[in-house]
Design an enzyme around this catalytic site. Structure first.
Site, PDB file in Angstrom:
ATOM      1  N   ASP A  94      -2.662   0.922   2.611  1.00 19.23           N
ATOM      2  CA  ASP A  94      -1.945   1.866   1.773  1.00 19.23           C
ATOM      3  C   ASP A  94      -2.906   3.020   1.478  1.00 19.23           C
ATOM      4  O   ASP A  94      -4.084   3.003   1.868  1.00 19.23           O
ATOM      5  CB  ASP A  94      -1.430   1.183   0.494  1.00 19.23           C
ATOM      6  CG  ASP A  94      -0.278   1.957  -0.127  1.00 19.23           C
ATOM      7  OD1 ASP A  94       0.486   1.369  -0.911  1.00 19.23           O
ATOM      8  OD2 ASP A  94      -0.138   3.149   0.179  1.00 19.23           O
TER       9      ASP A  94
HETATM   10  C1  GLC Z   1       1.687   5.519  -1.638  1.00 22.77           C
HETATM   11  C2  GLC Z   1       2.527   4.268  -1.725  1.00 22.77           C
HETATM   12  C3  GLC Z   1       3.156   3.853  -0.435  1.00 22.77           C
HETATM   13  C4  GLC Z   1       3.458   5.087   0.390  1.00 22.77           C
HETATM   14  C5  GLC Z   1       2.137   5.715   0.772  1.00 22.77           C
HETATM   15  C6  GLC Z   1       2.318   6.981   1.602  1.00 22.77           C
HETATM   16  O1  GLC Z   1       0.572   5.411  -2.436  1.00 22.77           O
HETATM   17  O2  GLC Z   1       1.917   3.123  -2.300  1.00 22.77           O
HETATM   18  O3  GLC Z   1       4.317   3.091  -0.730  1.00 22.77           O
HETATM   19  O4  GLC Z   1       4.193   4.730   1.541  1.00 22.77           O
HETATM   20  O5  GLC Z   1       1.342   5.990  -0.361  1.00 22.77           O
HETATM   21  O6  GLC Z   1       2.974   7.964   0.872  1.00 22.77           O
END
Ligand code: GLC
Length: 709
Positions: A259
């Site tokens: 993430d």
């Molecule tokens: C964010 C979220 C995730 C998302 C990613 C990209 O922090 O936790 O769900 O897909 O970053 O935007």
């Protein structure tokens, strides 16, 4: 390009080019995390980036793609990831609301449409479906998933993967699906975002992993590891779950991405002393792509030099990334998706309306709904009454929120012959109560009040934990003022989670969970309130009476002394009933359905059997209705204390006025397996209770005993 070509490519790549493929950088206008470095033309030209996130639009994506393909040494195409969670240009209901439709067809259709729209905008992959099991409404991301139950989330997962990916990942209308966040984010301590989750391994395997198994079995192309730690091990470095369970046991050979900045955050977790150690830990766990933190690119060389990482693991990660790009058709035609322009079509709007009407949950109704002809003057009160832009909910990036019809607009269009007065009363979050007087006055001259309260669109989703998940700002004071006029009040709740609203449940004539419905909001709400649509949605989560009950869910393990109101020495509170405000599966319609005559095809079964379960559903009303009938089970005795109730299926049945129908389920013996001491699914001989009902309230379930030989 083919698999042999990929091997040749890997053999040619320098370490920097390999690490570049393992790097995903932000490049667009959406901010979905702490600000870090952005992708630049230089970094792309140097081969330092393999994929971009938060960027969409034909021109923007084509420009970066052209750079990668024509100006880098090896010409490896990029892929573009976007958070397409519940629509891209056309906004659909938030996943939690859509889950309440209990309809895989709806789930798949909205994902398919969203994929077509996002692909036409240059996206190749979506960071969805979000599959976190959530049982704590303080956690704002409950809005993004399918609620509290593993079976519901598993079926949701499979439908969304089918919808996003379609039959061919290389199709210009398909997106690679990313099942996220692997896993247990929903069990964050006290519902606080990013906090650690401390769970038994049994709970992880029983509750949090099944939706990801379903996503993998449906062929999802990617998985995103979660921010949080589970049992002290951050998910981004979790070798037992990412490598041993996901890759080796399940055979997942797709891409695992971290993430946002989660690899660098291994330092904050206290398991890596520096970036090189963080890089090595994530690589060892099987994380192929470093989202945003740039740790792989900047610190993996040091990790290699210090003997912390292995080149063969880097090659394996690069191979999986290049295979994904091959499957997406990007080597053959890097611009394949943006060549086909797709404007949101009428079908998209119709789909949005259909999904919205099926997501509206009627929680209470003393008969005031549907609105009668005698209602001539309606006071529409509250900060969510005429708030188009709040109807979209969280995680709306490319769409124009003004596409939604507001509740007021929907009512005015549906009831042109009624006098409809609007008073906002208060703002969603503010403390100003100066408008309550005018709101009160408007109520006093009305035949009916429709009170529109709840959260702002961005008060749920990521980084939106609430310690007081009730009505924000001074909406409670507004509700009290409106209720005190004595006029009949219908309360509509816009929210990304169950809100703690016992007063409304008690004193409003009807209470409706409208969640965040997207483009079709106002029209769908008016259809339900006027009775043009007989509401069908059922709760995908248990709705607490008080914060003190949280976490609260139906599949809990038995207490040592199950609650007994007549015995103080049993499992209960001294100041509140144990029961939730509304159970999982709750939802009313304008009809009354009665279930009778539960029958099992056999009283005994063994492994491999399929047990027929049948019940009679009767529509006692003069309205056509669609009901959702739930199948539950309970293992009476097992190696580990079995949950008091487990969902084993559901059936939707359409019933004409006064019609009775037999509703059948098939229960495979394996569906009654439980985790043994070695955390392997095993069917244990002994007695089970089979239940059928309209929701998870055990007091009203029909039951029959079934013996496993
Ligand atoms: C964010 C979220 C995730 C998302 C990613 C990209 O922090 O936790 O769900 O897909 O970053 O935007």
């Amino acid at each position: 390009m083919d698999l042999n070509g990929i091997e040749r490519l890997i053999a040619e790549m320098t370490l920097a080019e390999k690490l570049g493929q393992m790097t995903m950088s932000p490049a667009g206008s959406a901010r979905t995390g702490p600000v870090r470095g952005e992708a630049t033309t230089e970094s792309v030209r140097a081969g330092g980036v393999g994929s971009l996130l938060n960027i969409w639009g034909r021109e923007a994506t084509d420009r970066f793609q052209k750079l990668a393909v024509e100006e880098t040494r090896l010409g490896i195409p990029l892929f573009f990831g976007v958070d397409v969670l519940h629509g891209h240009r056309t906004v659909f209901p938030i996943p939690l609301a859509e889950a309440g439709a209990f309809d895989p067809g709806v789930w798949e259709r909205t994902a398919r449409q969203a994929a077509r729209e996002a692909a036409a905008d240059g996206a190749d992959l979506t960071f969805a479906p979000m599959l976190d099991i959530a049982r704590d409404p303080r956690w704002g991301r409950m809005a993004e998933g399918a609620g509290e139950d593993p079976l519901l989330a598993a079926r949701f997962a499979a439908a969304k993967v089918r919808g996003f990916q379609g039959g061919d990942l290389a199709s210009p209308g398909s997106l690679a699906a990313t099942a996220k966040h692997f896993c247990c984010g929903g069990a964050a301590l006290a519902g606080r975002e990013y906090a650690a989750a401390d769970l038994s391994e049994r709970a992880v395997h029983e509750t949090y992993l099944p939706p990801f198994r379903a996503a993998v079995e449906a062929g999802c192309a990617a998985i995103m590891s979660a921010f949080n730690s589970v049992g002290g091990v951050p998910m981004t470095a979790h070798v037992p779950l990412l490598r041993a369970w996901l890759r080796e046991k399940l055979g997942f050979d797709g891409v695992i991405m971290s993430d946002y900045a989660a690899i660098e955050e291994l330092i904050d977790h206290g398991v890596a002393a520096d970036r090189a150690e963080a890089a090595a830990l994530a690589l060892k766990a099987g994380v192929d792509i470093d989202m945003v933190s740039n740790v792989y690119f900047s610190s993996m060389p040091e990790a290699l030099a210090r003997g912390l990482a292995r080149m063969e693991d880097i090659d394996a990660a690069v191979r999986r990334i290049l295979v994904l790009k091959l499957r997406l058709g990007l080597f053959d035609d890097p611009h394949r998706r943006t060549r086909r322009r797709r404007a949101p079509s009428d079908t998209a709007k119709k789909l949005a309306l259909d999904a919205a009407r099926r997501a509206i949950t009627l929680l209470t109704n003393d008969g005031i709904l549907p609105l009668g002809e005698k209602i001539r003057r309606i006071a529409v009160i509250g900060p969510l009454a005429d708030a188009r832009e709040e109807m979209v909910g969280p995680w709306v990036l490319a769409a124009d929120p003004r596409q939604c019809s507001s509740i007021l607009e929907g009512l005015r269009a549906a009831l042109p012959d009624r006098e409809i007065i609007l008073e906002q009363g208060v703002t969603i979050k503010g403390d100003d109560m100066s408008g309550i007087g005018a709101a009160r006055a408007a109520c006093e001259h009305a035949d009916l009040v429709i009170l529109c309260v709840g959260e702002a669109a961005r008060m749920s989703g990521e980084a939106a934990s609430r310690a007081h998940p009730g009505l924000p700002g001074r909406q409670h004071e507004l509700a009290e003022a409106v209720l005190s006029t004595g006029r009949p009040v219908i309360a509509l709740l816009s929210s990304g989670r169950p809100l703690i609203v016992p007063v409304l449940a008690e004193r409003a004539r009807a209470l409706v969970a409208t969640w965040f419905l997207g483009a079709g909001a106002g029209e769908a709400i008016a259809e339900v309130l006027t009775g043009r649509f007989n509401p069908t949605a059922r709760l995908p989560v248990t709705w607490p009476r008080a914060v003190g009950q949280i976490p609260i869910f139906f599949a809990e393990r038995p207490a040592a002394r199950p609650a007994n109101p007549t015995d103080p020495f049993t499992s209960k509170y001294i100041d509140l009933p144990n029961e939730p405000l509304f159970p999982f599966g709750h939802g009313l319609s304008y009809s009354e359905i009665r279930l009778d005559n539960l029958r099992l095809g056999q009283e005994e079964f063994q492994a491999g059997d399929k047990v027929a379960v049948e019940v009679e559903a009767r529509n006692l009303s003069d309205r056509t209705a669609q009901e959702t009938i739930f199948l539950f089970a309970r293992d009476r005795v097992a190696a580990a204390a079995p949950p008091v109730l487990e969902l084993k299926g559901w059936a939707k049945v359409d019933l004409k006025p006064r019609q009775a129908k037999k509703v059948s389920f098939t229960l495979a013996a394996e569906e009654l397996s439980g985790l043994d001491g070695a955390l392997e699914w095993r069917l244990e001989p002994g007695d089970f209770d089979i239940f059928v009902g309209l929701n998870a309230d055990r007091r009203y379930l029909l039951s029959a005993r079934l013996r496993c030989r």
